[in-house]
Write an enzyme that holds these catalytic residues in place. Structure first.
Site, PDB file in Angstrom:
ATOM      1  N   SER A   1       0.833  -1.199   0.000  1.00 44.85           N
ATOM      2  CA  SER A   1       0.000   0.000   0.000  1.00 44.85           C
ATOM      3  C   SER A   1       0.866   1.246   0.000  1.00 44.85           C
ATOM      4  O   SER A   1       2.003   1.230   0.520  1.00 44.85           O
ATOM      5  CB  SER A   1      -0.908   0.025   1.243  1.00 44.85           C
TER       6      SER A   1
ATOM      7  N   TYR B   1      -2.384  -0.643  10.157  1.00 42.21           N
ATOM      8  CA  TYR B   1      -2.435  -0.926   8.726  1.00 42.21           C
ATOM      9  C   TYR B   1      -1.160  -0.444   8.038  1.00 42.21           C
ATOM     10  O   TYR B   1      -0.529  -1.180   7.277  1.00 42.21           O
ATOM     11  CB  TYR B   1      -3.659  -0.262   8.102  1.00 42.21           C
TER      12      TYR B   1
END
Length: 229
Positions: A121, A135
């Site tokens: 990501s 995350y």
């Protein structure tokens, strides 16, 4: 060419599966709707998935694509903040690491090369919201792991790549965009739009099937120039 793809039920994973199938690859999916079911919050699940996929593949897997993950908010004041941290790390990073380990050992035992593609990501480099420390950290770990694998096993023909999407129009992204103001968030993306799953899938397909060996260790950004390195 046999590929194990995690998180293939929807969104980016479903798009990757379609792209690989169109390219003629045999894809073993992971998910309740698309293949072998395995709950990565269970520490035993990654190994069970690997062995089930290996049996289904007839004893040989050529490519591993780690796409499965969760994106769950955990504000600092939550009483279960540490439990949420550990859950996200377990699903996003530890399960991926365990599958990478099994893949490398599998290829070494067979005396062949292989490919790993990790879907990380933009958050690995840019960070994320105050409710998503876990995350961002999990995806940064995935990038570092990819680079380590690439450096450690290139001479054995074992290649590793990471893809770092920004916002992608999956169900998770739609909910997040709505919760963060929608248009205001889009203003932070110079391209003016979030990526489509098919765009991420095209990069993953390239890494899995076509990227030259000298690209091993590469981290490919797909974020509309919202973060450039």
């Amino acid at each position: 060419m046999t590929i194990l793809l995690t998180g293939s039920s929807r969104g980016i994973g479903a798009a990757i599966q379609a792209a690989l199938t169109d390219a003629g690859a045999a894809v073993i999916g992971h998910g309740t709707a698309s293949g072998i079911a395995a709950d990565f919050s269970d520490p035993a699940a990654p190994t069970a998935l690997w062995h089930a996929a290996l049996e289904q593949a007839g004893g040989a897997i050529d490519v591993l694509i780690n796409n499965a993950g969760v994106f769950e908010a955990s504000p600092l004041g939550d009483d279960d903040w540490t439990a949420q941290w550990e859950r996200t790390m377990r699903i996003n990073l530890t399960a991926s690491a365990e599958l990478c380990r099994l893949a490398v050992l599998h290829w070494q035992a067979r005396g062949v090369g292989g490919r790993i593609v990790n879907i990380a990501s933009r958050a690995a480099y840019r960070g994320d919201s105050p409710a998503h420390w876990h995350y961002a950290a999990s995806k940064a770990g995935m990038v570092a792991m990819t680079k380590t694998i690439a450096r450690g096993y290139a001479r054995e023909g074992i290649l590793a790549f990471a893809v770092c999407p920004g916002f992608t129009m999956t169900g998770m992204a739609e909910d997040y965009l709505a919760s963060r103001g929608g248009d205001a968030l889009l203003a932070d993306i110079p391209l003016g739009k979030v990526a489509e799953p098919a765009e991420i899938a095209s990069v993953a397909r390239y890494c899995a099937l076509e990227a030259p060996a000298s690209m091993t260790g590469s981290v490919i950004d797909v974020n509309g120039a919202s973060y450039v390195r």
